[in-house]
Design a protein around this motif. Structure first.
Motif, PDB file in Angstrom:
ATOM      1  N   TYR A 212       0.832  -1.203   0.000  1.00 27.78           N
ATOM      2  CA  TYR A 212       0.000   0.000   0.000  1.00 27.78           C
ATOM      3  C   TYR A 212       0.870   1.258   0.000  1.00 27.78           C
ATOM      4  N   ALA A 213       1.951   1.230   0.778  1.00 22.10           N
ATOM      5  CA  ALA A 213       2.879   2.361   0.778  1.00 22.10           C
ATOM      6  C   ALA A 213       3.489   2.552  -0.610  1.00 22.10           C
ATOM      7  N   ALA A 214       3.825   1.431  -1.266  1.00 20.54           N
ATOM      8  CA  ALA A 214       4.392   1.494  -2.614  1.00 20.54           C
ATOM      9  C   ALA A 214       3.371   2.029  -3.611  1.00 20.54           C
ATOM     10  N   ALA A 215       2.105   1.621  -3.468  1.00 21.44           N
ATOM     11  CA  ALA A 215       1.060   2.091  -4.378  1.00 21.44           C
ATOM     12  C   ALA A 215       0.894   3.604  -4.295  1.00 21.44           C
ATOM     13  N   ASN A 216       1.009   4.136  -3.083  1.00 19.57           N
ATOM     14  CA  ASN A 216       0.895   5.590  -2.940  1.00 19.57           C
ATOM     15  C   ASN A 216       2.068   6.305  -3.589  1.00 19.57           C
TER      16      ASN A 216
END
Length: 546
Positions: A212-216
């Motif tokens: 999720y951090a990477a997606a942001n």
């Protein structure tokens, strides 16, 4: 972003890969960036060594295949401890591809801290640099859980240690498949809280947390303004969540990262000029350096268009001062979060730096909800009302390893993570951090935020660094006291600094405990002031007078 019932919502939840495997996601992105065989992923700023994306992919796959032959499998815990070096980031990704959990140890841990984190994490394999093993091998050997040791560089210092070069297995990178995992529940990273107020806790982050951090980060990178920000510079340790996750996210996006194993002021500035660095990944002490040092005038800083600062609050005054020294910088941006929130839960908008509010930690990430509650009554507070910040969403950790009591204590009745940080939000949903609850100085019933006092002290031209804590006092409770480092070649007396700050601080926030001049301020690797050490010095000083 909307504010509903005194809760700030960051917007719709982002999409992440259906397979929920961080290792698979990173490998796919490395293959994608292999289209250009000369595309640079990493540059060692100290020696100039360049590593392409093609080489990174090869090294990761070869190391992962070798680790599998050594028996590393899904669910195993692999410990890493090293200064920033190529083998560190490669090995971390390789072990992840084996389905293992990565736990990273600070190179600055004391003997007791090392034993503490190894006892709660129980790794079966420890991989470290020659420098770290020379310093800590006798401690590591006492930990019975560790069955194998691998040395990243140099000749193994002990017969029982495996040389890193002997681990790698030659396989075709395009035929390699990372181990399947249960991304929503499998622990990917076992990282440690900063330990500024006590021994660190083991924070379990899942594959979903990291994805999720990477997606942001991917979402932000698609903005037209970010396309020119292709070269980042970092000295943040990779054993810290901030350093590790931002560097891997840069791989995912396809950026070039220049890195150093430590902060060397002149080499740092030379690297900005040489590699035409666009983005600086910093912590507050580095911002203070850029603001105060005369060295910056010797180098071309025109390539810098953005600065990110994390790990601790940064005042609006300091931001304005550093912007004056970076002619083309569009903003000094901040994010707010902690290891327990996969590094960040709110962040300044990179897509449009004109919406940045100096001194704030930005708005909640998509899918994240944040509220502020009264510390005593737990009532939700509205805009500009100060209380404890609480967070809920896909970035929040799985929990603390082996500490169910701490898990219960840190979550409230609505499932929000209690951060222990005091702050507020404005009418636009931007969050401003005041101080850690445990670090607030209690002076005659007033709550004095150390960071507020420090920001005023740093405005003095002769101050290089400072740290403020409360000195115990029977009558007032605690007296705000400053530890101060004077800039080389400057002179400063306690009276001069007391007069300077008194005219700029409210009566409760003034330095009633006086000023103590020191050679350095103790900080952890992420740049946070170790206030417990400063408090211990005050206690030791008080005892010596009795």
């Amino acid at each position: 972003m909307i504010i509903k019932n005194n809760v700030v919502h960051g917007g719709p939840t982002l999409s992440i890969p259906a397979h929920l495997s961080y290792g698979k996601f990173v490998i796919d992105k490395l293959i994608e960036h292999n289209a250009d065989e000369n595309k640079i992923a990493l540059v060692h700023g100290d020696v100039g060594e360049k590593t392409t994306y093609r080489e990174i992919l090869k090294y990761v796959v070869h190391t992962a295949s070798g680790l599998k032959k050594l028996g590393v499998k899904r669910g195993d815990i692999v410990a890493l401890c090293s200064e920033n070096r190529l083998e560190f980031i490669v090995t971390a990704l390789a072990a992840i591809c084996c389905g293992a959990t990565i736990t990273t140890l600070s190179t600055q841990y004391t003997k007791d801290e090392n034993k503490h984190v190894l006892t709660i994490s129980k790794p079966s394999l420890l991989i470290a640099s020659e420098e770290v093993l020379k310093q800590n091998f006798s401690i590591y050997k006492e930990v019975t859980y560790i069955k194998k040791f691998i040395q990243m560089n140099g000749k193994p210092i002990d017969n029982g240690i495996i040389a890193y070069k002997n681990v790698c297995a030659q396989v075709d990178a395009f035929d390699f498949e990372p181990e399947e995992v249960q991304g929503a529940t499998d622990t990917l990273f076992l990282l440690y809280s900063s330990g500024t107020t006590g021994l660190p806790k083991g924070v379990m982050l899942t594959h979903v947390n990291a994805l999720y951090a990477a997606a942001n980060s991917l979402r932000e990178s698609l903005a037209p303004e970010s396309q020119s920000r292709s070269c980042h510079l970092t000295v943040v340790p990779w054993y810290h969540a901030y350093g590790l996750m931002t560097t891997i996210n840069n791989f995912i996006i396809g950026r070039m990262t220049v890195y150093f194993p430590g902060f060397y002021p002149e080499k740092y500035l030379k690297a900005i000029e040489k590699y035409k660095v666009n983005v600086l990944l910093t912590v507050p002490p580095m911002i203070v350096f850029l603001t105060k040092s005369s060295l910056i005038e010797k180098y071309d800083m025109s390539s810098v268009t953005l600065v990110w600062c994390g790990a601790a609050p940064l005042s609006a005054d300091t931001i304005r001062d550093v912007m004056k020294r970076l002619p083309n910088c569009k903003g000094v941006l901040q994010a707010y979060g902690m290891t327990e929130t996969s590094t960040s839960a709110t962040r300044d908008p990179e897509r449009d730096t004109t919406k940045h509010k100096p001194g704030s930690g930005g708005t909640p990430l998509p899918g994240v909800r944040v509220k502020v509650v009264d510390v005593e009554t737990r009532k939700k507070l509205g805009p500009f009302e100060t209380g404890e910040i609480c967070i809920k969403g896909p970035v929040v950790m799985k929990g603390y390893i082996g500490d169910k009591a701490a898990d219960r204590d840190i979550m409230d009745e609505e499932g929000f993570l209690k951060t222990g940080d005091v702050g507020y939000y404005d009418h636009d949903g931007y969050f401003f951090i005041v101080e850690r609850i445990k670090e607030l100085i209690k002076y005659k019933g007033h709550q004095v935020p150390p960071a507020t006092v420090e920001s005023v002290i740093l405005q003095h031209g002769s101050v290089a660094e400072c740290g403020v804590v409360g000195a115990p006092d029977e009558w007032a409770g605690e007296l705000p006291t400053a530890f101060v480092v004077i800039k080389p070649g400057h002179q400063l007396t306690e009276r001069e600094l007391l007069d300077f700050t008194a005219s700029r601080l409210s009566p409760a926030n003034r330095l009633h405990g006086g000023v103590i001049f020191v050679k350095e301020i103790p900080k952890n690797p992420s740049g946070k002031i170790m206030r417990r050490i400063l408090k211990q010095r005050l206690q030791d000083k008080r005892k010596s007078k009795l």
